[in-house]
Design an enzyme around this catalytic site. Structure first.
Site, mmCIF file in Angstrom:
data_model
loop_
_atom_site.group_PDB
_atom_site.id
_atom_site.type_symbol
_atom_site.label_atom_id
_atom_site.label_comp_id
_atom_site.label_asym_id
_atom_site.label_seq_id
_atom_site.Cartn_x
_atom_site.Cartn_y
_atom_site.Cartn_z
ATOM 1 N N GLY A 182 33.925 51.531 -21.567
ATOM 2 C CA GLY A 182 34.147 50.107 -21.859
ATOM 3 C C GLY A 182 35.512 49.646 -21.363
ATOM 4 O O GLY A 182 36.300 50.432 -20.836
ATOM 5 N N TYR B 193 18.651 61.409 -21.828
ATOM 6 C CA TYR B 193 19.133 60.124 -22.361
ATOM 7 C C TYR B 193 18.112 59.560 -23.348
ATOM 8 O O TYR B 193 18.438 59.273 -24.506
ATOM 9 C CB TYR B 193 19.385 59.139 -21.206
ATOM 10 C CG TYR B 193 19.541 57.718 -21.672
ATOM 11 C CD1 TYR B 193 20.610 57.347 -22.483
ATOM 12 C CD2 TYR B 193 18.598 56.736 -21.331
ATOM 13 C CE1 TYR B 193 20.739 56.048 -22.938
ATOM 14 C CE2 TYR B 193 18.729 55.437 -21.781
ATOM 15 C CZ TYR B 193 19.794 55.092 -22.588
ATOM 16 O OH TYR B 193 19.908 53.805 -23.045
#
Ligand code: UDP
Length: 317
Positions: A36, A139
């Site tokens: 981020g 994932y």
């Protein structure tokens, strides 16, 4: 409400944080800034930098949070195949640390950012929440394990949990948009090509059993997706775990997306056919019936708007 947003410095977490602030909620962002960006955290939210494992208990303890919105995750399918341990550790392991911290601090609700990747290769479309979950990569498997854990925490500890299984999220909202260092997604890759950052966009496969031979996906605007989180916050009754697909309910092919990008940008956008990308199902389209009837959510922004907003965002940077 006083809300903790994990992963609030990322693409979707930052958009949802902005929407929550606009609705008058108090927002604390917890993010380790591994993928981020600090300046993506909207003004008015407080950023705590740290991992869930190291900081969730400290942040939540005695602070009177009403709910957690949990976005923090590793999310690259290809990387998960190379490094499954990393995905189990970061996605499942850190989520467990968060849930434990919530239990100890008595935080009653969680909204979790799940994914269509839990379904794997669907037997039929549109995909229903009750369809089999057979993820084809670590994932998706790690996200499914978190969904399972949420069911258990709801049953055993009375937490109210909602999982939103996202299909293909695109677009931008104000100053918040997609800024991945490693960009694998179709729309930003096409738009970066339009900007001249790449010579040509690679279209992975033209021989799928679809009308034009390219894969069909269900694209949803990040702001529409964000609104669903506000509704989900109200929906998590104590002791229950509700799962909702979050897509538009209709699909577009890779070639259709390319065409819309050409229209929006007014640029030619060179493209070349490349081999299929391993693990890509031909068609992934959500049934959005459940979220429409149960939460009253509906799509407000179409593919053209998604591309236009992503394009405006990209050019502002
Ligand atoms: N795709 C493509 N070129 C790219 C990126 C993606 O042709 O540079 C295709 C991909 O094979 C899939 C669709 O676009 O059929 C959507 O891929 P994306 O990675 O955006 O999302 P996914 O559906 O894999 O979550």
């Amino acid at each position: 409400m006083k809300l903790l947003v994990t992963g609030g410095a990322g693409y979707i977490g930052s958009v949802v944080s902005a929407l929550l602030l606009e609705s008058g909620h108090e927002v604390v962002v917890l993010d380790d800034l591994s993928t981020g960006h600090e300046d993506a955290v909207p003004e008015g939210a407080r950023l705590v930098r740290g991992t869930l494992r190291d900081t969730a208990a400290e942040v939540l303890g005695g602070a009177g949070f009403d709910a957690v919105l949990h976005f923090a995750a590793k999310s690259l399918v290809g990387e998960s195949v190379e490094k499954p341990g990393l995905y189990w550790d970061k996605n499942l392991g850190e989520s467990l640390a968060l849930l434990e911290a919530m239990r100890v601090a008595g935080v009653p609700r969680i909204v979790f950012s799940s994914t269509a990747a839990v379904y794997g290769e669907p037997e039929s479309t549109p995909i229903l929440e009750t369809d089999p979950t057979r993820p084809t990569n670590p994932y998706g498997a790690s996200k499914l394990a978190i969904d399972t854990t949420l069911t258990e925490y709801a049953r055993l500890h009375g937490i109210g949990a909602v999982s939103l299984r996202y299909f293909n999220v695109a677009g931008a909202y104000g100053r918040q948009g997609e800024r991945h260092d490693i960009e694998t997604h179709l729309i930003p890759n096409v738009l970066k090509t339009a900007q001249g950052e790449r010579d040509a966009v690679r279209l992975f496969g033209e021989d799928y059993p679809t009308p034009d031979g390219t894969c069909v996906r269900d694209y949803i605007h990040v702001a529409d997706l964000g609104r669903a989180h506000l509704l989900a916050l109200e929906a998590g009754a104590p002791g229950t775990h509700e799962i909702f697909n979050l897509g538009s309910g209709s699909g577009n092919s890779v070639l259709e997306v390319l065409e819309v990008c050409r229209e929006v940008t007014g640029r030619e956008i060179p493209a070349e056919i490349a081999p299929r990308r391993p693990g890509d199902p031909a068609v992934l389209v959500a049934s959005s019936e459940k979220i429409r009837t149960r939460l009253g959510w509906k799509v407000e922004r179409d593919l053209h708007t998604m591309v236009a907003d992503a394009w405006t965002f990209l050019r502002s940077r």
